[in-house]
Design an enzyme around this catalytic site. Structure first.
Site, PDB file in Angstrom:
ATOM      1  N   CYS A  68     -18.436 -12.795 -20.132  1.00  0.00           N
ATOM      2  CA  CYS A  68     -19.726 -12.857 -20.809  1.00  0.00           C
ATOM      3  C   CYS A  68     -19.666 -13.856 -21.970  1.00  0.00           C
ATOM      4  O   CYS A  68     -20.539 -14.728 -22.107  1.00  0.00           O
ATOM      5  CB  CYS A  68     -20.097 -11.478 -21.327  1.00  0.00           C
ATOM      6  SG  CYS A  68     -21.842 -11.274 -21.698  1.00  0.00           S
ATOM      7  N   CYS A  92     -25.806 -12.779 -21.286  1.00  0.00           N
ATOM      8  CA  CYS A  92     -25.506 -14.103 -20.749  1.00  0.00           C
ATOM      9  C   CYS A  92     -26.319 -14.425 -19.502  1.00  0.00           C
ATOM     10  O   CYS A  92     -26.223 -15.527 -18.973  1.00  0.00           O
ATOM     11  CB  CYS A  92     -24.012 -14.232 -20.454  1.00  0.00           C
ATOM     12  SG  CYS A  92     -23.496 -13.330 -18.990  1.00  0.00           S
ATOM     13  N   CYS A 124     -27.317  -9.680 -16.647  1.00  0.00           N
ATOM     14  CA  CYS A 124     -26.743  -9.383 -17.961  1.00  0.00           C
ATOM     15  C   CYS A 124     -27.742  -9.776 -19.043  1.00  0.00           C
ATOM     16  O   CYS A 124     -28.320 -10.870 -19.010  1.00  0.00           O
ATOM     17  CB  CYS A 124     -25.436 -10.146 -18.145  1.00  0.00           C
ATOM     18  SG  CYS A 124     -24.763  -9.986 -19.809  1.00  0.00           S
ATOM     19  N   GLY A 183       0.803  -1.217   0.000  1.00  0.00           N
ATOM     20  CA  GLY A 183       0.000   0.000   0.000  1.00  0.00           C
ATOM     21  C   GLY A 183       0.832   1.261   0.000  1.00  0.00           C
ATOM     22  O   GLY A 183       0.294   2.345  -0.205  1.00  0.00           O
ATOM     23  N   CYS A 219     -22.521  -7.500 -19.256  1.00  0.00           N
ATOM     24  CA  CYS A 219     -21.314  -7.661 -18.443  1.00  0.00           C
ATOM     25  C   CYS A 219     -20.238  -6.726 -18.972  1.00  0.00           C
ATOM     26  O   CYS A 219     -20.021  -6.646 -20.185  1.00  0.00           O
ATOM     27  CB  CYS A 219     -20.784  -9.088 -18.550  1.00  0.00           C
ATOM     28  SG  CYS A 219     -21.856 -10.334 -17.852  1.00  0.00           S
TER      29      CYS A 219
END
Lengths: 262, 308
Positions: free
Chosen positions: B271, B243, B240, B31, B265
């Site tokens: 997808c 899909c 979606c 970080g 997606c």
């Protein structure tokens, strides 16, 4: 017992504090004690070293010599010998600094509530409802309407900004407040209200304060004790009424006699 | 071709060593933003120069590279970076998340869970999470070193005060291993939970700002929030339309000027592989291919493979 102890230990002891800017003197050999609940006024003309002294005390400037001993919750400690993390923690929790220009002390892009809440969040508050309730409470105490909580300080008048800055500083319940010309730049009626408010808060919270000003009326109203500075040196100190009513040093006499009478 | 004039993966070996040292430091201090001497790259700032340099420093000839932009493999940014490494490194490329060993990404984390054998490289525009609250770099560095992160919550407070809830939807600040507050690059906050405890190494490169930071595998990453306004990973409340997936992050596509819209997606590989498995969404039967929709979304309507 503990009350006796707090009464026998000064909150802040300053010993021989000196700050030079090259060969020029900022402030020289300043010593004083500040007791819990006491308000100390520092007066003097522009360039007399009062703001330098205040900055040294608050840790914004590093003095060249001297000691500043603060009575922390763990006993007296030399602030100048502390590490930076510790000093910054102290300045978030136990100290407060009210700037002359509220723009220096506020975040102008953040709402009033966020400004007051910042110090709370800085010391670990993580509950939005509590932070907001406390911010609302403090806005009320400095006479800002609660419905202004989501306005930015840029939409506030000068007097309101200064009161917001005071709320932001006092919300964590500090024990020592540094004020640099808190009423500078405000018109007299707003000044009077602000002084009234400050006096109430100082008495109510039992705060100790160091107020730097060139306005003798401000110290007459707020300060218990007074230090007069000239050319970086303290030329006279004593109880406020005593110094103002019976000035001994030539410069103090000049200062007191320069006040315009209406 | 002049491509042979370039060293493997464009950067010279000394530059790669310098970047690798920065990456190692970043991995050692999760970080923490490590400064590095970012090089001028043959693409504009904002096109992933930081991510490209990190990818170049990590790439080996055996690697299989995948590049995604907003989840899609076939948008301009992804295509140009993929071509760049095909030309300068000659590595194999793929669209399949599972087949890739290096994935460079902009604004998304793939839907499919990553593995220990993969490195995910993020393109970062502004690495400093405190920047918009505190403009001074000296001050933000001090705040990081002294762990003074109250200001980060002021931003979230402002969100709730103005919008009634934490409205920050992307680049949502996180705390890494209880120490550094980090900007996860502009990924949607939907992806934030995937940052934490990921088996893959995650590297972040900011070219213009000259910073690299990292999340080693299995690092604990916590999204900042308030006790009474907890963090929620949000997405559009739909399935979606191609899909039928209910748990993936969705893009909204405007279909016409009469209010028609569809949700697809944003991860095109996810997808497409679901559709190959036979999953069909609300509009999945007709002539739409995810590629064409992605193209029209970017404003590049009717490409060479247009089907009209």
């Amino acid at each position: 017992m503990s009350r006796m102890e707090t009464l026998t230990t000064p909150l802040l002891q300053v010993e021989h504090l000196t700050k030079r800017y090259g060969t020029r003197i900022g402030c020289a050999d300043v010593s004083f004690d500040l007791w819990p609940g006491e308000v100390l006024g520092i007066v003097g003309e522009s360039g007399s070293g009062k703001s330098t002294l205040l900055s040294c005390l608050a840790g914004h400037l590093t003095p060249d010599a001297g000691r500043v001993i603060f009575d922390t919750r763990d006993g007296p400690r030399d602030v100048l010998a502390m590490g930076e993390p510790e000093r910054r923690r102290l300045s978030r929790s136990d100290w407060a600094f009210v700037h002359q220009n509220p723009r220096d002390g506020l975040r102008m892009g953040v709402t009033a509530g966020g400004n007051v809440g910042e110090r709370l969040m800085a010391v670990g508050a993580r509950h939005y409802g509590d932070i907001r309730a406390k911010a609302t409470d403090w806005l009320g105490r400095v006479e800002i309407a609660a419905e202004r909580i989501d306005d930015r300080p840029s939409a506030f008048s000068g007097g309101m900004q200064q009161r917001l800055q005071i709320a932001r500083n006092l919300v964590t319940g500090p024990r020592l407040v540094f004020m640099d010309e808190p009423t500078g730049g405000l018109d007299v009626s707003v000044q009077a209200r602000l002084l009234d408010l400050l006096r109430g808060l100082v008495r109510e919270m039992g705060l100790s304060a160091i107020i730097v000003t060139h306005d003798l009326a401000v110290v007459r109203l707020l300060a218990d004790r007074l230090m007069v500075m000239k050319g970086g040196h303290v030329v006279e100190s004593g109880l406020t009424d005593q110094v103002l009513d019976d000035p001994q040093h030539a410069y103090t006499q000049l200062l007191v006699s320069s006040v315009l009478q209406v | 071709m002049t491509d042979h004039a370039y060293n493997f993966a464009y950067l010279d070996e000394q530059t790669k060593r310098m970047i690798r040292r920065a990456i190692l430091k970043g991995v050692a201090v999760p970080g923490y933003q490590v400064p590095f001497a970012s090089r001028e790259m043959p693409m504009p700032y904002g096109w992933g120069t930081g991510g490209v340099q990190v990818t170049a420093a990590c790439l080996t000839p055996e690697d299989v590279l995948k590049v995604i932009d907003q989840g899609a493999d076939d948008t301009t940014n992804a295509v140009s970076i993929r071509k760049f490494f095909q030309r300068t490194a000659g590595v194999a490329v793929t669209d399949a998340t599972a087949a890739a060993t290096m994935i460079q990404t902009r604004h998304r984390i793939p839907e499919q869970a990553l593995t220990e054998d993969q490195i995910l490289v993020y393109q970062v525009p502004i690495p400093e999470p405190l920047r918009f609250l505190e403009p001074r770099e000296t001050e933000t560095r001090k705040m990081h070193s002294l762990e003074e992160y109250g200001l980060m919550h002021v931003k979230l407070y402002e969100d709730i005060a103005r919008h009634g809830s934490i409205a920050t939807a992307y680049a949502y600040p996180v705390k890494v291993e209880g120490r550094y507050v980090m900007d996860p690059s502009p990924i949607p906050k939907f992806d934030n939970p995937k940052l934490s405890d990921s088996p893959a190494l995650q590297l972040f490169g900011a070219g213009r700002e000259q910073r690299i930071y990292a999340l080693p595998p299995y690092t604990q990453v916590v999204s900042l929030d308030f006790d009474d306004h907890p963090f929620t990973a949000s997405k559009a409340p739909h399935d979606c339309d191609l899909c039928g997936a209910s748990e993936s992050y969705l893009d909204e596509v405007i279909m016409d000027d009469a209010g028609g819209r569809m949700f697809v997606c944003s991860d095109t590989d996810f997808c497409a592989s679901r559709r190959a498995e036979g999953h069909v969404g609300r509009l999945g039967e007709d002539q739409f291919s995810s590629k064409k929709i992605a193209n029209s979304f970017e404003g590049i309507c009717g490409g060479a493979e247009g089907t009209q």
